[in-house]
Design an enzyme around this catalytic site. Structure first.
Site, PDB file in Angstrom:
ATOM      1  N   ARG A 179       0.884  -1.144  -0.030  1.00 35.00           N
ATOM      2  CA  ARG A 179      -0.034   0.098  -0.008  1.00 35.00           C
ATOM      3  C   ARG A 179       0.835   1.188   0.029  1.00 35.00           C
ATOM      4  O   ARG A 179       0.292   2.318  -0.493  1.00 35.00           O
ATOM      5  CB  ARG A 179      -0.878  -0.151   1.389  1.00 35.00           C
ATOM      6  CG  ARG A 179      -2.224  -0.895   1.101  1.00 35.00           C
ATOM      7  CD  ARG A 179      -2.979  -1.007   2.057  1.00 35.00           C
ATOM      8  NE  ARG A 179      -4.364  -1.586   1.890  1.00 35.00           N
ATOM      9  CZ  ARG A 179      -5.249  -1.917   2.808  1.00 35.00           C
ATOM     10  NH1 ARG A 179      -4.994  -1.562   3.900  1.00 35.00           N
ATOM     11  NH2 ARG A 179      -6.371  -2.357   2.647  1.00 35.00           N
ATOM     12  N   LYS A 228     -15.526 -15.839   4.671  1.00 39.36           N
ATOM     13  CA  LYS A 228     -16.597 -14.602   4.972  1.00 39.36           C
ATOM     14  C   LYS A 228     -17.280 -14.391   4.035  1.00 39.36           C
ATOM     15  O   LYS A 228     -17.425 -13.357   3.132  1.00 39.36           O
ATOM     16  CB  LYS A 228     -15.580 -13.259   5.407  1.00 39.36           C
ATOM     17  CG  LYS A 228     -15.125 -13.845   6.837  1.00 39.36           C
ATOM     18  CD  LYS A 228     -14.409 -12.266   7.252  1.00 39.36           C
ATOM     19  CE  LYS A 228     -12.913 -12.255   6.719  1.00 39.36           C
ATOM     20  NZ  LYS A 228     -12.708 -10.743   7.165  1.00 39.36           N
ATOM     21  N   GLY A 272      -7.525 -10.247   0.896  1.00 41.39           N
ATOM     22  CA  GLY A 272      -6.344 -10.531   1.569  1.00 41.39           C
ATOM     23  C   GLY A 272      -5.762 -11.762   1.583  1.00 41.39           C
ATOM     24  O   GLY A 272      -4.391 -11.955   1.300  1.00 41.39           O
ATOM     25  N   GLY A 328     -12.752  -4.691   1.476  1.00 38.38           N
ATOM     26  CA  GLY A 328     -13.999  -4.412   1.602  1.00 38.38           C
ATOM     27  C   GLY A 328     -14.697  -3.459   0.501  1.00 38.38           C
ATOM     28  O   GLY A 328     -15.895  -3.538  -0.126  1.00 38.38           O
TER      29      GLY A 328
HETATM   30  P1  ADP Z   1     -10.138 -13.281   1.540  1.00 32.29           P
HETATM   31  O1  ADP Z   1      -9.140 -12.704   2.618  1.00 32.29           O
HETATM   32  O2  ADP Z   1      -9.324 -13.619   0.368  1.00 32.29           O
HETATM   33  O3  ADP Z   1     -11.233 -12.418   1.008  1.00 32.29           O
HETATM   34  P2  ADP Z   1     -11.662 -14.791   3.413  1.00 32.29           P
HETATM   35  O4  ADP Z   1     -11.100 -14.130   4.556  1.00 32.29           O
HETATM   36  O5  ADP Z   1     -13.011 -14.916   3.039  1.00 32.29           O
HETATM   37  O6  ADP Z   1     -10.675 -14.575   1.990  1.00 32.29           O
HETATM   38  O7  ADP Z   1     -11.383 -16.472   3.610  1.00 32.29           O
HETATM   39  C1  ADP Z   1      -9.995 -16.884   3.671  1.00 32.29           C
HETATM   40  C2  ADP Z   1      -9.794 -18.242   4.745  1.00 32.29           C
HETATM   41  O8  ADP Z   1     -10.915 -18.812   4.437  1.00 32.29           O
HETATM   42  C3  ADP Z   1      -8.486 -18.653   4.420  1.00 32.29           C
HETATM   43  O9  ADP Z   1      -7.684 -18.201   5.593  1.00 32.29           O
HETATM   44  C4  ADP Z   1      -8.904 -20.160   4.563  1.00 32.29           C
HETATM   45  O10 ADP Z   1      -8.095 -21.066   5.589  1.00 32.29           O
HETATM   46  C5  ADP Z   1     -10.454 -20.303   4.811  1.00 32.29           C
HETATM   47  N1  ADP Z   1     -10.995 -21.263   4.193  1.00 32.29           N
HETATM   48  C6  ADP Z   1     -11.163 -21.829   3.139  1.00 32.29           C
HETATM   49  N2  ADP Z   1     -11.774 -22.658   2.682  1.00 32.29           N
HETATM   50  C7  ADP Z   1     -12.244 -23.167   3.992  1.00 32.29           C
HETATM   51  C8  ADP Z   1     -12.928 -24.301   4.445  1.00 32.29           C
HETATM   52  N3  ADP Z   1     -13.516 -25.440   3.761  1.00 32.29           N
HETATM   53  N4  ADP Z   1     -13.194 -24.596   5.694  1.00 32.29           N
HETATM   54  C9  ADP Z   1     -12.884 -23.705   6.459  1.00 32.29           C
HETATM   55  N5  ADP Z   1     -11.771 -22.607   6.152  1.00 32.29           N
HETATM   56  C10 ADP Z   1     -11.601 -22.252   4.962  1.00 32.29           C
HETATM   57 MG    MG Z   2      -9.693 -12.724   4.481  1.00 31.83          MG
END
Ligand code: ADP
Ligand code: MG
Length: 414
Positions: A41, A193, A370, A393
């Site tokens: 950033r 999430k 992230g 977000g």
């Molecule tokens: P991002 O930060 O890329 O938007 P998220 O924060 O939504 O992604 O989710 C990322 C997390 O989701 C990862 O750290 C991963 O461990 C978790 N994850 C992915 N698949 C699963 C699953 N099947 N069960 C539990 N956790 C999961």
């Molecule tokens: Mg995340």
């Protein structure tokens, strides 16, 4: 199409320019000192800063860091960032805590905006005080543009306002996804999430030709379709109403159920796809590979007692293959959210395969999230994407079709 007033050399000539940046970077404590873990950033703001330097402007950088909630919190000082900018990025920055009379220097970085309660409250007096420091304002903090804070929306009422170069590029890349993607447009959505991603998922499902779902988010879709998910992770909407996101998945399935895509020009597939097989294990820290099962969801719907302890932790080999084949012919790909718990090598294969399929396709590829960026970095695939959005977000809200308050004053009316 959103048109922005982008900062140019001529408009900044000899001006005092207030630049709202997002220097909210992850920091590590090493002994007594604080070090920057990821300077992405900081580097993103450099082109705008260089342009302003070239136009002989006096630059005042303002940013938040963390959530000090309106009180002076020494651990959240921007001082180590100023030091990093000087030492590592060769930028002659003077750090100051003085918002009333900042020093006269070519580049000043002011202390954390959120030490002042007026920032998040979007207080008029605070916005005016910020405006009084300069005669021009630049927003170079796309990642914060969904927030109605004084430095994002308030100050722009009192100063001519412009979009920074990185913000302009980010808006262009994201706007292309929702307004004129080269087709087929494939969206890959995973992660944990779903709450953050509902808006983007709903909107992109309408725009895209194909949506491939993985990660824990897929559990909502499997559950909605009547598959047993045992102890798999599903995000709860709130403690009282656990079914919410499963219901949302169901609504999306219903909305798109008549839309089909033709694989290999003749195999009809639903537009919204979720895994057909999964890698499952009883716990996350499984070291015994025998405890890892591939469950073929298309055949195996029986509820066997030995399965009740399982969690679905990655997409399975058939899903990997299907998704990879579907990604090959894409014109545009947007990826947000890992396909599994990639932090553990046992559950990283799906995410790695998808990263590979995306980056070897000829599509315009946009990566966001992230944890997804961290995964791409881990698999040495980061530099192979057309664009990486670190805006989290704000980017998801933008892709969800929302108007971001921080962009309003930067937009040329159409
Ligand atoms: P991002 O930060 O890329 O938007 P998220 O924060 O939504 O992604 O989710 C990322 C997390 O989701 C990862 O750290 C991963 O461990 C978790 N994850 C992915 N698949 C699963 C699953 N099947 N069960 C539990 N956790 C999961
Ligand atoms: Mg995340």
């Amino acid at each position: 199409m959103l048109k922005l007033k982008t900062v140019r050399k001529q408009n900044a000539k000899n001006k005092r320019v207030l630049v709202r940046v997002d220097f909210n970077v992850p920091l590590d404590k090493k002994g007594d000192s604080i070090v920057v873990r990821d300077d992405r950033r900081l580097r993103a703001a450099l082109p705008t800063i260089r342009l302003l330097q070239a136009s002989r402007a006096k630059i005042i950088l303002i940013s938040h860091l963390g959530r000090p909630n309106g009180t002076i919190t020494p651990e959240l000082s921007l001082k180590p960032i100023a030091q990093y900018l000087r030492e590592k990025l060769d930028l002659p920055v003077t750090f100051s805590t003085n918002y009333d009379n900042p020093p006269i220097a070519n580049i000043v970085l002011l202390e954390n905006l959120r030490f002042y309660p007026g920032e998040t409250a979007n207080d008029t007096a605070f916005a005016k005080k910020l405006a009084s420091l300069a005669n021009m304002y630049v927003n170079e903090a796309f990642s914060n543009s969904h927030r109605e804070h004084a430095s994002m929306v308030g100050v722009g009422k009192y100063l001519p306002s412009f979009a920074g170069l990185a913000l302009t590029e980010e808006v262009r890349m994201l706007a292309n996804l929702i307004s004129k993607p080269k087709r087929p447009f494939v969206v890959v959505l995973g992660g944990a999430k779903i709450s953050d991603k509902v808006g983007a998922l709903t909107n992109l499902a309408r725009i895209a030709d194909l949506v491939l779902i993985g990660g824990a988010i897929a559990n909502n879709f499997l559950s909605a379709e009547g598959f047993e998910i045992y102890r798999s992770f599903v995000e709860e909407a709130n403690k009282k109403d656990v079914g919410d996101y499963v219901q949302l998945a169901n609504q999306l399935i219903q909305e798109h159920k008549t839309e089909k895509v033709l694989k290999d020009s003749y195999v009809p597939l639903p537009k919204l796809l979720y895994p057909i097989d999964v890698v499952a294990a009883p716990t996350l820290d499984t070291s015994n590979t025998e405890m890892i099962k591939i469950i073929d969801l298309s055949h195996d719907m029986e509820d066997k007692p030995e399965k009740t302890k399982l969690q679905y932790l990655d997409i399975g080999p058939k899903t990997r293959k299907l998704y990879s084949e579907l990604l090959t012919g894409a014109g545009t790909i947007f990826w947000n959210g890992p396909m599994g718990v990639w932090e553990n090598p046992l559950f990283a294969i799906g995410t790695k395969a998808i990263a590979q399929a995306i980056t070897t396709s000829r599509a315009t590829t946009v990566l966001g999230g992230g944890d997804t960026i961290a995964a791409a970095h881990h698999f040495h695939a980061e530099h192979k994407f057309s664009y990486i959005s670190a805006a989290g977000g704000a980017a998801l809200k933008f892709l969800g079709g929302e108007q971001l308050p921080g962009l309003k004053l930067l937009t040329i009316p159409s």
